[in-house]
Write a protein that holds these residues in place. Structure first.
Motif, PDB file in Angstrom:
ATOM      1  N   THR A 202       0.852  -1.186   0.000  1.00 54.44           N
ATOM      2  CA  THR A 202       0.000   0.000   0.000  1.00 54.44           C
ATOM      3  C   THR A 202       0.889   1.238   0.000  1.00 54.44           C
ATOM      4  O   THR A 202       1.919   1.270   0.677  1.00 54.44           O
ATOM      5  N   ASP A 206      -2.019   6.356   0.676  1.00 53.27           N
ATOM      6  CA  ASP A 206      -3.307   5.673   0.745  1.00 53.27           C
ATOM      7  C   ASP A 206      -3.590   5.160   2.154  1.00 53.27           C
ATOM      8  O   ASP A 206      -4.752   5.101   2.577  1.00 53.27           O
ATOM      9  N   ARG A 209      -5.171   7.971   3.759  1.00 52.03           N
ATOM     10  CA  ARG A 209      -6.543   8.143   3.272  1.00 52.03           C
ATOM     11  C   ARG A 209      -7.476   7.109   3.894  1.00 52.03           C
ATOM     12  O   ARG A 209      -8.616   7.429   4.279  1.00 52.03           O
ATOM     13  N   GLY A 230      -3.321  -1.834  -1.110  1.00 51.89           N
ATOM     14  CA  GLY A 230      -3.464  -1.259  -2.436  1.00 51.89           C
ATOM     15  C   GLY A 230      -3.304  -2.311  -3.505  1.00 51.89           C
ATOM     16  O   GLY A 230      -3.804  -2.183  -4.620  1.00 51.89           O
ATOM     17  N   PRO A 306      -7.549   2.778  -3.704  1.00 54.89           N
ATOM     18  CA  PRO A 306      -6.096   2.963  -3.621  1.00 54.89           C
ATOM     19  C   PRO A 306      -5.414   2.796  -4.971  1.00 54.89           C
ATOM     20  O   PRO A 306      -5.934   2.157  -5.890  1.00 54.89           O
TER      21      PRO A 306
END
Length: 320
Positions: A202, A206, A209, A230, A306
């Motif tokens: 990831t 992200d 987020r 992700g 993502p």
């Protein structure tokens, strides 16, 4: 955000002022939730962004408890004894939930006497203690994200001010050096079937987020672990993607068999090659599937799309 109901607001403390904390603060700043950043020293550059900075002494319970009064959620990016002291102070200050500085693979995959521990087992033990305490019960949630894409960035994680207390913050310290077109990998698990090794990945942005999106879920509903990713790729795919982004030429690879990893670690330790020790320890962790999981419960709960690993690689290393 100003027209959102105030009852949905929670007061948040970010512990630490390094790269990861700054990324979290950037995304939190776009929400309705007020937050403070706990730092060992003044941070005029962050204050210039209108962030509230609280200079704290992590060795002082009185200082920490005073600072954490009225805080609902602590997001930690500090480790070791400072984090344990922070946990104790948060519990005594009636913080509702604590997010420890994990942001990696599932803790349940770690072996006992983990060489990569860096105080994390003691931290989780302390959180378990407060989760059952009769007077100062405090819940916690671990955010599991696998491997940061940014390990493969120019300058590695260190370019973002992340992971500087470890041996794997520099470019090329994990699996491959994209710029140099080299790789040092373990592709298959030990055992008779030689199963390919997978890992979840990831982007650190992200992760921020996802964390911010989780704030829309009531704190009392948060589970012990939020898993996100992700992408999920085999080690072979990770290298192949990077080779493709660099134009297709095969990287110079050292492929270590899983059964040979302990010997490589012993050799690096004997010669006090700390960089090599760190890399091999990470390969052992990868072979043990410590960065792999198949269910990402947070992905399904929030509206975050993502960046996948190919897109990230192409954006970071493409068109050289």
């Amino acid at each position: 955000m100003a027209n959102e109901p105030r009852e949905n607001m929670m007061r948040i403390a970010i512990a630490g002022s390094g790269g990861l904390a700054r990324i979290f603060a950037h995304y939190l700043n776009a929400t309705v939730h007020p937050f403070i950043i706990l730092s060992r020293q003044a941070q005029p550059d962050l204050e210039a962004l209108d962030y509230q900075i609280a200079v704290v002494n992590y060795d002082s319970q009185d200082d920490l408890r005073y600072t954490l009064r009225g805080i609902d959620l602590v997001i930690s990016t500090v480790s070791g004894n400072p984090q344990i002291n922070l946990i104790d102070a948060a519990a005594h200050s009636d913080v509702r939930r604590f997010v420890p500085a994990e942001f990696e693979g599932p803790p349940g995959r770690r072996p006992r006497n983990d060489p990569l521990d860096r105080g994390r087992a003691a931290t989780l033990d302390r959180l378990r203690h407060w989760s059952h305490h009769h007077r100062h019960r405090m819940a916690s949630t671990i955010f599991i994200c696998g491997v940061f894409y940014e390990r493969f960035a120019r300058g590695g994680l260190g370019s973002l001010g992340i992971g500087t207390s470890t041996n794997v913050y520099y470019q090329g310290s994990y699996l491959m050096d994209v710029e140099a077109s080299t790789a040092e990998i373990v592709e298959r698990q030990s055992g008779g079937q030689a199963v390919p090794i997978f890992l979840c990945l990831t982007s650190v942005y992200d992760v921020a987020r996802f964390l911010v999106a989780a704030l829309d879920i009531p704190l009392q509903s948060w589970p012990a672990e939020f898993k996100m990713h992700g992408d999920r790729r085999s080690v072979a795919e990770v290298i192949l993607y990077a080779e493709s982004v660099k134009g297709g030429a095969q990287f110079v690879q050292e492929v270590i068999q899983a059964r040979d990893l302990p010997a490589h670690l012993e050799h690096a330790t004997y010669y006090q090659d700390l960089a090599k020790v760190g890399r091999v320890q990470e390969l052992i962790a990868t072979e043990q599937r410590r960065y792999d999981y198949t269910t990402a419960n947070l992905n399904a709960l929030v509206n975050v799309v993502p960046t996948n690993f190919w897109e990230w690689l192409r954006g970071h290393w493409g068109a050289q």
